[in-house]
Structure formats: C-alpha cells, structure tokens
Design a protein around this motif. Structure first.
Motif, PDB file in Angstrom:
ATOM      1  N   TRP A 101      12.516  -8.139   3.616  1.00 10.72           N
ATOM      2  CA  TRP A 101      12.134  -7.236   4.692  1.00 10.72           C
ATOM      3  C   TRP A 101      12.172  -5.822   4.161  1.00 10.72           C
ATOM      4  CZ3 TRP A 101      15.776 -11.123   5.612  1.00 10.72           C
ATOM      5  CH2 TRP A 101      15.372 -12.125   6.505  1.00 10.72           C
ATOM      6  N   GLY A 102      11.306  -4.963   4.655  1.00  3.41           N
ATOM      7  CA  GLY A 102      11.304  -3.559   4.274  1.00  3.41           C
ATOM      8  C   GLY A 102      10.647  -2.735   5.364  1.00  3.41           C
ATOM      9  N   HIS A 103      10.711  -1.419   5.188  1.00  5.80           N
ATOM     10  CA  HIS A 103      10.164  -0.491   6.172  1.00  5.80           C
ATOM     11  C   HIS A 103       9.321   0.542   5.447  1.00  5.80           C
ATOM     12  CE1 HIS A 103      13.141  -2.345   8.750  1.00  5.80           C
ATOM     13  NE2 HIS A 103      14.003  -2.136   7.776  1.00  5.80           N
ATOM     14  N   THR A 123       0.820  -1.217   0.000  1.00 11.71           N
ATOM     15  CA  THR A 123       0.000   0.000   0.000  1.00 11.71           C
ATOM     16  C   THR A 123       0.853   1.266   0.000  1.00 11.71           C
ATOM     17  OG1 THR A 123      -0.152  -0.132   2.409  1.00 11.71           O
ATOM     18  CG2 THR A 123      -1.953  -1.106   1.132  1.00 11.71           C
ATOM     19  N   THR A 124       2.097   1.173   0.462  1.00  2.72           N
ATOM     20  CA  THR A 124       3.012   2.318   0.470  1.00  2.72           C
ATOM     21  C   THR A 124       4.381   1.857  -0.022  1.00  2.72           C
ATOM     22  OG1 THR A 124       3.805   1.900   2.717  1.00  2.72           O
ATOM     23  CG2 THR A 124       1.886   3.344   2.490  1.00  2.72           C
ATOM     24  N   ALA A 125       5.262   2.819  -0.231  1.00  2.13           N
ATOM     25  CA  ALA A 125       6.631   2.491  -0.600  1.00  2.13           C
ATOM     26  C   ALA A 125       7.302   1.738   0.542  1.00  2.13           C
ATOM     27  CB  ALA A 125       7.414   3.768  -0.906  1.00  2.13           C
ATOM     28  N   LEU A 126       8.219   0.850   0.202  1.00  5.42           N
ATOM     29  CA  LEU A 126       9.014   0.146   1.195  1.00  5.42           C
ATOM     30  C   LEU A 126      10.468   0.563   1.018  1.00  5.42           C
ATOM     31  CD1 LEU A 126       7.513  -3.446   0.997  1.00  5.42           C
ATOM     32  CD2 LEU A 126       6.997  -1.637   2.638  1.00  5.42           C
ATOM     33  N   TYR A 127      11.096   0.949   2.123  1.00  3.54           N
ATOM     34  CA  TYR A 127      12.469   1.421   2.086  1.00  3.54           C
ATOM     35  C   TYR A 127      13.440   0.344   2.566  1.00  3.54           C
ATOM     36  CZ  TYR A 127      10.093   5.885   1.718  1.00  3.54           C
ATOM     37  OH  TYR A 127       9.282   6.905   1.311  1.00  3.54           O
ATOM     38  N   ASP A 128      14.688   0.483   2.143  1.00  5.92           N
ATOM     39  CA  ASP A 128      15.781  -0.366   2.605  1.00  5.92           C
ATOM     40  C   ASP A 128      15.444  -1.855   2.534  1.00  5.92           C
ATOM     41  OD1 ASP A 128      17.151   1.987   3.225  1.00  5.92           O
ATOM     42  OD2 ASP A 128      16.214   2.064   5.200  1.00  5.92           O
ATOM     43  N   TRP A 154      17.505  -4.878   8.727  1.00  8.29           N
ATOM     44  CA  TRP A 154      18.012  -3.852   7.812  1.00  8.29           C
ATOM     45  C   TRP A 154      18.900  -4.434   6.732  1.00  8.29           C
ATOM     46  CZ3 TRP A 154      15.967   0.855   7.940  1.00  8.29           C
ATOM     47  CH2 TRP A 154      15.243   1.206   9.087  1.00  8.29           C
ATOM     48  N   ALA A 155      19.564  -5.538   7.011  1.00  4.17           N
ATOM     49  CA  ALA A 155      20.434  -6.181   6.032  1.00  4.17           C
ATOM     50  C   ALA A 155      20.537  -7.651   6.391  1.00  4.17           C
ATOM     51  CB  ALA A 155      21.823  -5.532   6.028  1.00  4.17           C
ATOM     52  N   ALA A 156      20.779  -8.483   5.377  1.00  4.27           N
ATOM     53  CA  ALA A 156      20.885  -9.916   5.594  1.00  4.27           C
ATOM     54  C   ALA A 156      21.811 -10.502   4.537  1.00  4.27           C
ATOM     55  CB  ALA A 156      19.503 -10.569   5.499  1.00  4.27           C
ATOM     56  N   MET A 176       7.455  -7.938   6.378  1.00  4.64           N
ATOM     57  CA  MET A 176       8.191  -9.136   6.005  1.00  4.64           C
ATOM     58  C   MET A 176       7.347  -9.918   5.021  1.00  4.64           C
ATOM     59  SD  MET A 176       9.987 -12.155   8.263  1.00  4.64           S
ATOM     60  CE  MET A 176       8.638 -13.286   8.506  1.00  4.64           C
ATOM     61  N   ALA A 177       8.007 -10.432   3.978  1.00 10.40           N
ATOM     62  CA  ALA A 177       7.318 -11.232   2.974  1.00 10.40           C
ATOM     63  C   ALA A 177       8.161 -12.467   2.674  1.00 10.40           C
ATOM     64  CB  ALA A 177       7.104 -10.415   1.704  1.00 10.40           C
ATOM     65  N   LEU A 178       7.513 -13.511   2.187  1.00 10.32           N
ATOM     66  CA  LEU A 178       8.172 -14.785   1.918  1.00 10.32           C
ATOM     67  C   LEU A 178       7.794 -15.258   0.522  1.00 10.32           C
ATOM     68  CD1 LEU A 178       9.698 -17.388   2.860  1.00 10.32           C
ATOM     69  CD2 LEU A 178       7.483 -18.184   3.714  1.00 10.32           C
ATOM     70  N   ALA A 179       8.782 -15.770  -0.209  1.00  9.55           N
ATOM     71  CA  ALA A 179       8.546 -16.390  -1.517  1.00  9.55           C
ATOM     72  C   ALA A 179       9.183 -17.766  -1.505  1.00  9.55           C
ATOM     73  CB  ALA A 179       9.138 -15.551  -2.638  1.00  9.55           C
ATOM     74  N   THR A 180       8.396 -18.793  -1.767  1.00  8.29           N
ATOM     75  CA  THR A 180       8.957 -20.137  -1.824  1.00  8.29           C
ATOM     76  C   THR A 180       9.491 -20.460  -3.213  1.00  8.29           C
ATOM     77  OG1 THR A 180       6.747 -21.049  -2.209  1.00  8.29           O
ATOM     78  CG2 THR A 180       7.552 -21.020   0.074  1.00  8.29           C
ATOM     79  N   ASP A 181       9.171 -19.610  -4.198  1.00  4.23           N
ATOM     80  CA  ASP A 181       9.702 -19.791  -5.551  1.00  4.23           C
ATOM     81  C   ASP A 181      10.779 -18.756  -5.882  1.00  4.23           C
ATOM     82  OD1 ASP A 181       8.262 -17.455  -5.846  1.00  4.23           O
ATOM     83  OD2 ASP A 181       7.038 -18.168  -7.519  1.00  4.23           O
TER      84      ASP A 181
END
Length: 183
Positions: free
Chosen positions: A119-121, A101-106, A155-157, A129-134
C-alpha cells in the motif's frame, strides 16, 4: 527528522526500527533495542544505490522465512527491493517491483500466505494498492482495501500471533484506527 518509521521484530527477537534520516541526506538508518533498553543506531546501506534516496519515501523492511531481510524502497517513481543477511547491509535485487506515475509515500508491505500486499499514498493523498503473488512483481489493484465495508487508507501492516493487524484511516482528517484479521 525521521519521517514515518517501519518496525519489525528481528531474528533475535529484538525490536528494530527502519527510517529515512532526512536531516542527514536522506540516508537509511536503523535503531535496534537491546534487552537492557538501550538503542543501537546504525546506518543502512544498499549496494549499487547512491548515498541518499531521491524520493522522500519511508522504507519498509520485512523478515523473510529464511531469516533474510527484504527492504522495499522507491527511487524516482519505481519501487525496488534489496536483500540482507544482517538487516544493515543490503544488495539491490534485479528488476523493478512496481513502477508508478508518481512517488508513493509511506509504503506498507504485508505477506499473507502466498500473497504480498503493498500500500502507498501519492503526493495528493490518493491511495494505491498492489499485489504480488511471487513476493516481488507487484501489479496495481483497482479495488480499494476495505474494513467493515468502507474504503480505508492503510498506513502500516504486520503479522501478529494468530493473524494480521493493519493501521488505517477512513478518510482525510480521521484518526488512525487498527483492525485485526485471522486471514
């Protein structure tokens, strides 16, 4: 102004940094460190995308097992991805990765076995947080990411020898900390 860069070790074992060059029309850039310590700066292009990015989102690039590079970036409120053989000239992949619904940063993207985490803010510092199995089709997750039983903002991974490392904060005004996991 480079914003928050994304770093990886490329196919040749060199450190490579990706960033949005805000002072130069929000174009994507890359800096590669050569063995002698000098840096080579190159503009990053994404075929089918205008010169600048419409949102001040920092890019995330991952190195795929087949040696190609995948760039994740945001236009408007949609995350997209693009592929590249050399890590500089990308071609947008078909289909959206995640609409929000809004921009996600970093954005931070981490591949763990058959799961890809994003991950985003949001502009008001809410964590997403979002997950993709593909590896491509992300679905928002309702459970927050936790370290030691506490909710954290990732913030980083990155993948490291023997496991995975994240950099995170536990809340507003807290310092950045690091956590390691084997799985």
């Amino acid at each position: 102004q480079l914003g928050v860069p994304n770093a990886l070790v490329d196919k040749e074992g060199r450190l490579r940094i990706y960033y949005v060059d805000w002072g130069n029309g929000n174009v994507l850039g890359s800096a590669t460190r050569l063995d002698d310590g000098t840096w080579i700066y190159k503009r990053v292009t994404v075929q089918f995308v205008e010169t600048g990015l419409s949102e001040p989102v920092d890019p995330t690039v991952i190195l795929l097992e087949d040696g190609r590079y995948r760039l994740f970036y945001m236009r408007d409120v949609v995350f997209w991805s693009a592929l590249s053989e050399d890590g500089f000239r990308f071609t947008q992949e078909t289909g959206q990765r995640l609409q929000h619904t809004t921009a996600l940063y970093d954005p931070a993207v981490l591949v763990v076995d058959d799961s890809t985490y994003l991950w985003g803010h949001t502009p008001n510092n809410s964590d997403v947080m979002a997950l993709a199995t593909d590896g491509l089709s992300f679905a928002l997750q309702s459970d927050p990411f936790q370290v030691g039983g506490s909710n954290v903002s990732v913030w980083a991974a990155c993948a490291v020898d023997g496991g995975y490392r994240i950099q995170y904060t536990g809340g507003p005004g807290q310092n950045i900390a690091s956590a390691f996991s084997t799985n």
